[in-house]
Design a protein around this motif. Structure first.
Motif, PDB file in Angstrom:
ATOM      1  N   ARG A  79      29.518  46.391   4.274  1.00  0.00           N
ATOM      2  CA  ARG A  79      28.840  45.317   3.760  1.00  0.00           C
ATOM      3  C   ARG A  79      27.574  44.948   4.185  1.00  0.00           C
ATOM      4  O   ARG A  79      26.423  44.742   3.606  1.00  0.00           O
ATOM      5  CB  ARG A  79      29.807  44.379   3.679  1.00  0.00           C
ATOM      6  CG  ARG A  79      29.085  42.948   2.912  1.00  0.00           C
ATOM      7  CD  ARG A  79      30.332  41.807   2.758  1.00  0.00           C
ATOM      8  NE  ARG A  79      29.791  40.828   2.038  1.00  0.00           N
ATOM      9  CZ  ARG A  79      29.118  39.719   2.690  1.00  0.00           C
ATOM     10  NH1 ARG A  79      29.327  39.496   3.962  1.00  0.00           N
ATOM     11  NH2 ARG A  79      28.686  38.760   1.757  1.00  0.00           N
ATOM     12  N   GLY A  80      27.495  44.993   5.626  1.00  0.00           N
ATOM     13  CA  GLY A  80      26.165  44.536   6.419  1.00  0.00           C
ATOM     14  C   GLY A  80      25.091  45.456   6.212  1.00  0.00           C
ATOM     15  O   GLY A  80      24.042  45.200   5.903  1.00  0.00           O
TER      16      GLY A  80
ATOM     17  N   SER B 297      31.244  46.430   8.213  1.00  0.00           N
ATOM     18  CA  SER B 297      29.982  47.062   8.517  1.00  0.00           C
ATOM     19  C   SER B 297      29.211  47.670   7.552  1.00  0.00           C
ATOM     20  O   SER B 297      27.901  47.887   7.102  1.00  0.00           O
ATOM     21  CB  SER B 297      30.341  48.219   9.631  1.00  0.00           C
ATOM     22  OG  SER B 297      30.467  47.514  10.812  1.00  0.00           O
TER      23      SER B 297
ATOM     24  N   LYS C  13      23.607  44.932   2.846  1.00  0.00           N
ATOM     25  CA  LYS C  13      22.777  43.706   2.878  1.00  0.00           C
ATOM     26  C   LYS C  13      21.462  44.139   3.369  1.00  0.00           C
ATOM     27  O   LYS C  13      20.439  43.851   3.250  1.00  0.00           O
ATOM     28  CB  LYS C  13      23.333  42.585   3.657  1.00  0.00           C
ATOM     29  CG  LYS C  13      24.271  42.110   2.832  1.00  0.00           C
ATOM     30  CD  LYS C  13      25.051  40.811   3.681  1.00  0.00           C
ATOM     31  CE  LYS C  13      24.207  39.771   3.610  1.00  0.00           C
ATOM     32  NZ  LYS C  13      24.753  38.491   3.377  1.00  0.00           N
TER      33      LYS C  13
END
Length: 90
Positions: A51-52, A49, A55
């Protein structure tokens, strides 16, 4: 329910056509960022999460830079409505 409050600023006929607008995209990314941030406060080790979130933050930042270069007035109005900080420019 939050989307409907933002969409209410847009005239009725433009609602269907305008979901690809930069303002709408930034708004939806901001909602996702706030949800992920509250999720990560509870689940500190959820690295996927995180990493998301990074992004989505990058996508929103690129859109904001584009909007600030293209139309400064719309950019200022948008960051004022969403209560986010101004993008750092180089």
């Amino acid at each position: 329910m939050v989307k409907s409050s933002f969409i209410s600023f847009i005239p009725q006929k433009e609602k269907e056509e305008n979901k690809g607008a930069v303002e709408f995209q930034v708004f939806s990314f901001t909602n996702r960022i706030r949800r992920l941030t509250s999720h990560l406060e509870l689940h500190k080790k959820d690295f996927l999460s995180q990493r998301g979130l990074r992004k989505i933050l990058g996508k929103r930042q690129r859109l904001l830079v584009y909007l600030s270069k293209k139309n400064r007035v719309r950019y200022k109005k948008l960051i004022g409505q969403l209560d986010i900080r101004e993008v750092k420019t180089r």
